[in-house]
Design a protein around this motif. Structure first.
Motif, short mmCIF file in Angstrom:
data_model
loop_
_atom_site.label_atom_id
_atom_site.label_comp_id
_atom_site.label_asym_id
_atom_site.label_seq_id
_atom_site.Cartn_x
_atom_site.Cartn_y
_atom_site.Cartn_z
N ALA A 139 1.90 3.71 -33.80
CA ALA A 139 2.20 3.75 -32.37
C ALA A 139 3.17 2.63 -32.00
N TRP A 140 3.01 1.47 -32.62
CA TRP A 140 3.91 0.34 -32.35
C TRP A 140 5.34 0.67 -32.81
N SER A 141 5.44 1.27 -33.98
CA SER A 141 6.76 1.63 -34.52
C SER A 141 7.50 2.59 -33.58
N VAL A 142 6.83 3.64 -33.13
CA VAL A 142 7.53 4.60 -32.26
C VAL A 142 7.73 4.04 -30.85
N LEU A 182 -11.89 6.55 -32.48
CA LEU A 182 -10.79 6.06 -33.32
C LEU A 182 -9.60 5.58 -32.48
N LEU A 183 -9.19 6.37 -31.51
CA LEU A 183 -8.03 5.96 -30.70
C LEU A 183 -8.36 4.73 -29.86
N SER A 184 -9.59 4.63 -29.46
CA SER A 184 -10.01 3.45 -28.70
C SER A 184 -9.84 2.17 -29.54
N LYS A 185 -10.27 2.23 -30.80
CA LYS A 185 -10.05 1.09 -31.71
C LYS A 185 -8.55 0.84 -31.90
N ALA A 186 -7.79 1.92 -32.04
CA ALA A 186 -6.34 1.77 -32.28
C ALA A 186 -5.67 1.10 -31.09
N ARG A 187 -6.11 1.45 -29.87
CA ARG A 187 -5.51 0.84 -28.67
C ARG A 187 -5.72 -0.67 -28.66
N GLN A 188 -6.91 -1.10 -29.09
CA GLN A 188 -7.18 -2.55 -29.14
C GLN A 188 -6.25 -3.26 -30.13
N GLN A 189 -6.08 -2.65 -31.29
CA GLN A 189 -5.19 -3.24 -32.31
C GLN A 189 -3.75 -3.25 -31.80
N PHE A 190 -3.37 -2.17 -31.12
CA PHE A 190 -2.02 -2.03 -30.59
C PHE A 190 -1.72 -3.13 -29.56
N ALA A 191 -2.68 -3.38 -28.69
CA ALA A 191 -2.49 -4.42 -27.65
C ALA A 191 -2.27 -5.78 -28.31
N GLN A 192 -3.00 -6.03 -29.40
CA GLN A 192 -2.79 -7.30 -30.12
C GLN A 192 -1.40 -7.37 -30.74
N MET A 193 -0.91 -6.24 -31.27
CA MET A 193 0.44 -6.23 -31.86
C MET A 193 1.50 -6.52 -30.82
N ASN A 194 1.38 -5.92 -29.65
CA ASN A 194 2.37 -6.12 -28.59
C ASN A 194 2.35 -7.56 -28.10
N ASN A 195 1.14 -8.13 -28.00
CA ASN A 195 0.99 -9.53 -27.58
C ASN A 195 1.75 -9.80 -26.28
N ASP A 196 1.62 -8.87 -25.33
CA ASP A 196 2.26 -8.99 -24.01
C ASP A 196 3.78 -9.08 -24.06
N TYR A 197 4.38 -8.59 -25.13
CA TYR A 197 5.85 -8.63 -25.21
C TYR A 197 6.47 -7.56 -24.31
N LEU A 198 6.09 -6.29 -24.53
CA LEU A 198 6.64 -5.20 -23.74
C LEU A 198 5.70 -4.84 -22.59
N PRO A 199 6.27 -4.56 -21.41
CA PRO A 199 5.45 -4.00 -20.35
C PRO A 199 5.08 -2.56 -20.74
N LEU A 200 3.84 -2.20 -20.64
CA LEU A 200 3.40 -0.88 -21.10
C LEU A 200 2.49 -0.24 -20.06
N PRO A 201 2.42 1.09 -20.06
CA PRO A 201 1.45 1.74 -19.18
C PRO A 201 0.03 1.41 -19.66
N ASP A 202 -0.94 1.73 -18.83
CA ASP A 202 -2.34 1.65 -19.23
C ASP A 202 -2.51 2.37 -20.57
N LEU A 203 -3.04 1.68 -21.57
CA LEU A 203 -3.06 2.25 -22.93
C LEU A 203 -3.94 3.50 -23.03
N ASP A 204 -4.94 3.63 -22.15
CA ASP A 204 -5.77 4.84 -22.16
C ASP A 204 -4.96 6.09 -21.81
#
Lengths: 298, 298
Positions: B220-223, B244-266
């Motif tokens: 998800a981070w790559s795309v 599974l997607l709920s866990k992935a969203r948590q990992q994704f938020a850590q990868m972004n580390n507040d760099y990009l503004p993003l919609p609500d991950l849900d």
């Protein structure tokens, strides 16, 4: 529209320096100036003073990012959230237009570069191009079907996660947001952080170039899978190192492992066609002309 | 063009099974059939026999890949180089048209799915969507500006290189070309290869799901960085695992580390809107209509 006799402007707005240029409608550069990027007020004053010497008809801007490039969105024309002191939430297009009210095209520095290579780099007009710059940071612009790729905003491929090179596992990387993302591992500052020597003073035979080549190959592989481009162009100070792209092509071929049919890699992973880092200037000028034509037919 | 009264066809050509459907011009499915994918001759005979029962006006095909999808290229309409025995260089569109000569739209299974979500998944028409399927393999389709992304051919994002999860470093992966690429690490067969248990029989609390979630987050981070999409949809049997997607969203938020503004991950990393794996069928039908309209205005 008659463009003959019109003057086009280019602003390469880099985080380190600004390069402003004026050209005729045949893209012959008439005058150019460079100055250090300081605070937005002083930097924009120098920019507008340069263009006010000419009867400029339109200006193309390729800016460091992140920036708002979607017309109609609230942040259009702004530098958005940047670590560069004083520039966060600066209204670049608004402050330029307050002084010089001509049509502008506002995009990223790398979108300007990829557009320069697309318009003047002898590629066919239906081709998909990716332009990487590896310098102080890592930026990426993509053009497909004649348009820049990017939905909500411009690509940020400089921050992809890479698999670490076995000889680089203990290097934490220099990206202030992500540590060891592509920018953290393959930008100019990463070279100094690893070796204690400024990148330009590292010898061609230093093993650090094998590490950088591995990361360039991964970057090329990632965009190959995402966009299936016709060409991937590597510009910027790091990419210019002799022999580096040749090493990267070898690593890239191993990654593909004959999975995808690909063009000859010597014509696929390449340096810019436009010499002396001129891709962005020519891209800006072509985008200025585009903005002028668009404003005229309104 | 009057489409009322016309019948549209869908072929979901999977590596394991084919699903063929007939619908009216309002996309109401009238009849559907499924059969195992065997050799191309027998499989196409069943396919054409199904459609010959109806006066079908156009057919949309979403096929397993790699395939040739660029009209005008020599490999257009073909399955190209596939490990699936008997199918390499098979002229899919040619052999279908020899039996049923109607307009067809030929694309990848995941392009069909992303098109289904785009047309029927209640998104705005200017949105950028990415559709992943995580099943026997990993496929990715992307739509931007109303068009499929892909220059020389369709995306192959299933084969991106990932950083290994610390608890997965000794797993070699199952991709026959790349070992531990995304498909090698997060497809259904990777689950059985790691655990000795078929994916569907692994309990929800097994730690392997943390590993898969980490890879989904990286995908998800790559795309996100490549396309800046409005939504990333995860379909396929693996993605459907509760939590599974709920866990992935948590990992994704850590990868972004507040760099990009993003919609609500849900609302950003999501399951398909169209239920029961129907995205591809509806996408095929909409693409059949597109092909019919295009053929009519010629």
């Amino acid at each position: 529209m008659v463009v003959e006799g019109k003057l086009l402007g280019s602003i390469e707005a880099g985080g380190t320096k600004f390069v402003c240029a004026i050209a005729d409608a045949n893209f012959n550069v008439i005058e150019q100036t460079k100055f250090k990027t300081t605070n937005p007020v002083d930097t924009m004053a120098k920019t507008t003073a340069f263009f006010q010497q000419f009867n400029v008809s339109a200006i193309g801007i390729g800016s460091f990012g992140p920036i708002g490039i979607k017309e109609g969105q609230d942040d259009y024309g702004f530098i958005t959230k940047t670590p560069k002191v004083g520039w966060s939430d600066f209204d670049f297009v608004g402050s330029l237009k307050a002084a010089i009210n001509v049509p502008v095209f506002f995009t990223t520095d790398v979108n300007a570069s990829v557009y320069g290579e697309y318009e003047f780099g002898t590629v066919k007009k239906d081709q998909t191009l990716v332009y990487f710059t590896l310098g102080t940071g890592v930026g990426v612009g993509v053009i497909q079907g004649g348009s820049f790729v990017g939905g909500r905003s411009h690509p940020e491929i400089g921050h992809i996660i890479l698999r670490k090179h076995p000889d680089d596992v203990n290097f934490a990387g220099v990206c202030r947001f992500h540590g060891d993302c592509l920018e953290g591992l393959a930008s100019g500052p990463s070279l100094a952080a690893r070796t204690g020597i400024a990148g330009e003073n590292i010898s061609d035979s230093d093993p650090v170039w094998d590490i950088i080549a591995y990361y360039i190959a991964q970057a090329a592989w990632s965009v190959t899978l995402s966009f299936r481009p016709d060409k991937i162009i590597f510009g910027g100070s790091v990419s210019g190192r002799p022999g580096l792209l040749s090493k990267a092509r070898q690593q890239f071929a191993q990654m593909n492992n004959d999975y995808l049919p690909l063009p000859d890699l010597d014509n696929y992973i390449v340096h810019p066609k436009i010499e002396n880092n001129g891709s962005a200037t020519y891209g800006d000028l072509a985008l200025a002309l585009f903005a002028l034509q668009k404003a005229t037919v309104k």
